[in-house]
Design a protein around this motif. Sequence first.
Motif, PDB file in Angstrom:
ATOM      1  N   LEU A  12    -117.103  63.582 -24.946  1.00  0.00           N
ATOM      2  CA  LEU A  12    -116.996  62.345 -26.037  1.00  0.00           C
ATOM      3  C   LEU A  12    -116.938  62.805 -27.392  1.00  0.00           C
ATOM      4  O   LEU A  12    -117.625  63.767 -27.915  1.00  0.00           O
ATOM      5  CB  LEU A  12    -117.718  61.396 -25.610  1.00  0.00           C
ATOM      6  N   PHE A  13    -115.921  62.093 -28.010  1.00  0.00           N
ATOM      7  CA  PHE A  13    -116.073  62.422 -29.506  1.00  0.00           C
ATOM      8  C   PHE A  13    -115.399  63.854 -30.116  1.00  0.00           C
ATOM      9  O   PHE A  13    -116.159  64.326 -30.809  1.00  0.00           O
ATOM     10  CB  PHE A  13    -117.261  61.944 -30.230  1.00  0.00           C
ATOM     11  N   THR A  14    -114.593  64.266 -29.230  1.00  0.00           N
ATOM     12  CA  THR A  14    -113.892  65.564 -29.985  1.00  0.00           C
ATOM     13  C   THR A  14    -113.045  65.245 -30.729  1.00  0.00           C
ATOM     14  O   THR A  14    -112.387  63.872 -31.058  1.00  0.00           O
ATOM     15  CB  THR A  14    -113.373  66.176 -28.523  1.00  0.00           C
ATOM     16  N   GLY A  17    -110.289  62.843 -29.411  1.00  0.00           N
ATOM     17  CA  GLY A  17    -110.672  61.576 -29.222  1.00  0.00           C
ATOM     18  C   GLY A  17    -110.776  60.882 -30.396  1.00  0.00           C
ATOM     19  O   GLY A  17    -111.443  59.720 -30.604  1.00  0.00           O
ATOM     20  N   GLU A  18    -110.193  61.391 -31.524  1.00  0.00           N
ATOM     21  CA  GLU A  18    -110.084  60.818 -32.643  1.00  0.00           C
ATOM     22  C   GLU A  18    -111.410  60.196 -33.335  1.00  0.00           C
ATOM     23  O   GLU A  18    -111.612  59.071 -33.958  1.00  0.00           O
ATOM     24  CB  GLU A  18    -109.232  59.604 -32.812  1.00  0.00           C
ATOM     25  N   TYR A  19    -112.549  61.259 -33.201  1.00  0.00           N
ATOM     26  CA  TYR A  19    -113.642  60.625 -33.542  1.00  0.00           C
ATOM     27  C   TYR A  19    -114.073  60.319 -34.955  1.00  0.00           C
ATOM     28  O   TYR A  19    -114.848  59.311 -35.389  1.00  0.00           O
ATOM     29  CB  TYR A  19    -115.085  62.025 -33.298  1.00  0.00           C
ATOM     30  N   LEU A  22    -114.124  56.669 -35.999  1.00  0.00           N
ATOM     31  CA  LEU A  22    -115.352  55.531 -35.292  1.00  0.00           C
ATOM     32  C   LEU A  22    -116.438  55.714 -36.115  1.00  0.00           C
ATOM     33  O   LEU A  22    -116.763  57.057 -36.659  1.00  0.00           O
ATOM     34  CB  LEU A  22    -115.615  56.135 -33.937  1.00  0.00           C
ATOM     35  N   ARG A  27    -120.201  55.269 -32.467  1.00  0.00           N
ATOM     36  CA  ARG A  27    -120.380  56.342 -31.466  1.00  0.00           C
ATOM     37  C   ARG A  27    -121.551  56.442 -30.786  1.00  0.00           C
ATOM     38  O   ARG A  27    -121.706  56.686 -29.667  1.00  0.00           O
ATOM     39  CB  ARG A  27    -120.285  57.640 -32.416  1.00  0.00           C
ATOM     40  N   LEU A  31    -121.994  56.200 -26.864  1.00  0.00           N
ATOM     41  CA  LEU A  31    -122.412  57.403 -25.974  1.00  0.00           C
ATOM     42  C   LEU A  31    -123.455  57.027 -25.256  1.00  0.00           C
ATOM     43  O   LEU A  31    -123.606  57.376 -24.138  1.00  0.00           O
ATOM     44  CB  LEU A  31    -122.878  58.372 -27.163  1.00  0.00           C
ATOM     45  N   ALA A  44    -121.402  65.470 -25.997  1.00  0.00           N
ATOM     46  CA  ALA A  44    -121.182  64.540 -27.136  1.00  0.00           C
ATOM     47  C   ALA A  44    -120.549  65.502 -28.350  1.00  0.00           C
ATOM     48  O   ALA A  44    -121.515  66.259 -28.680  1.00  0.00           O
ATOM     49  CB  ALA A  44    -122.465  63.997 -27.710  1.00  0.00           C
ATOM     50  N   GLY A  45    -119.409  65.029 -28.908  1.00  0.00           N
ATOM     51  CA  GLY A  45    -119.193  65.638 -29.990  1.00  0.00           C
ATOM     52  C   GLY A  45    -119.845  65.072 -31.202  1.00  0.00           C
ATOM     53  O   GLY A  45    -119.892  63.982 -31.172  1.00  0.00           O
ATOM     54  N   LEU A  57    -125.713  62.329 -36.072  1.00  0.00           N
ATOM     55  CA  LEU A  57    -124.873  62.170 -34.925  1.00  0.00           C
ATOM     56  C   LEU A  57    -125.726  62.847 -33.854  1.00  0.00           C
ATOM     57  O   LEU A  57    -126.000  62.555 -32.607  1.00  0.00           O
ATOM     58  CB  LEU A  57    -123.624  62.607 -35.168  1.00  0.00           C
TER      59      LEU A  57
END
Length: 183
Positions: A12-14, A17-19, A22, A27, A31, A44-45, A57
Amino acid sequence: FGVRGGVNGIALFTAIGEYASLAPADRARFLCLAVKRSRVSVYAGIGAATLDAALGLARDARNAGADALLLPPPHGFTYQQDDLREFYLQFAAHAEDLPPVYLADSRGLCSPIEPETAAELLASGDFAGMADFLSEAACAVPELIVRLQTGDTTAETMLCDFENWMYEFPATVAIKTAQFERG
């Protein structure tokens, strides 16, 4: 969707994924929900524009129960290898009780991590490994990636066809369109 496709982990959040679009609080919330609901490992990115934001993060991901962290170079500017090395070493110096941290090389989206820099950082013992650029195709057709890993040669042809179509569009548009068409 990914589990049905045969994947054994979700990132997630790569960058795919347009992190960056967000807020950190969103996030963290997403998550936490993903970890609670997932039947596979969750990576988790923790990409951010600053060291402090990446560390925040990382702590949020640890508290949510992420299995591992993916740390790309800071986004927003082009960095020299010495600057990237220092960013990662400072991250490691300030990181406490985190899941394994992988260097995430998102070429084309962040400054690339050159092989010599990656080797030096991995030799420090502070990082668990290297996560190469995560495939856009894996987001839209995960079952093809799984089949490819098992040696299915027809999957390679199908994946090439999909990627040729996909590269006609911005990656996020292609992924969203493919997922929409698949229902």
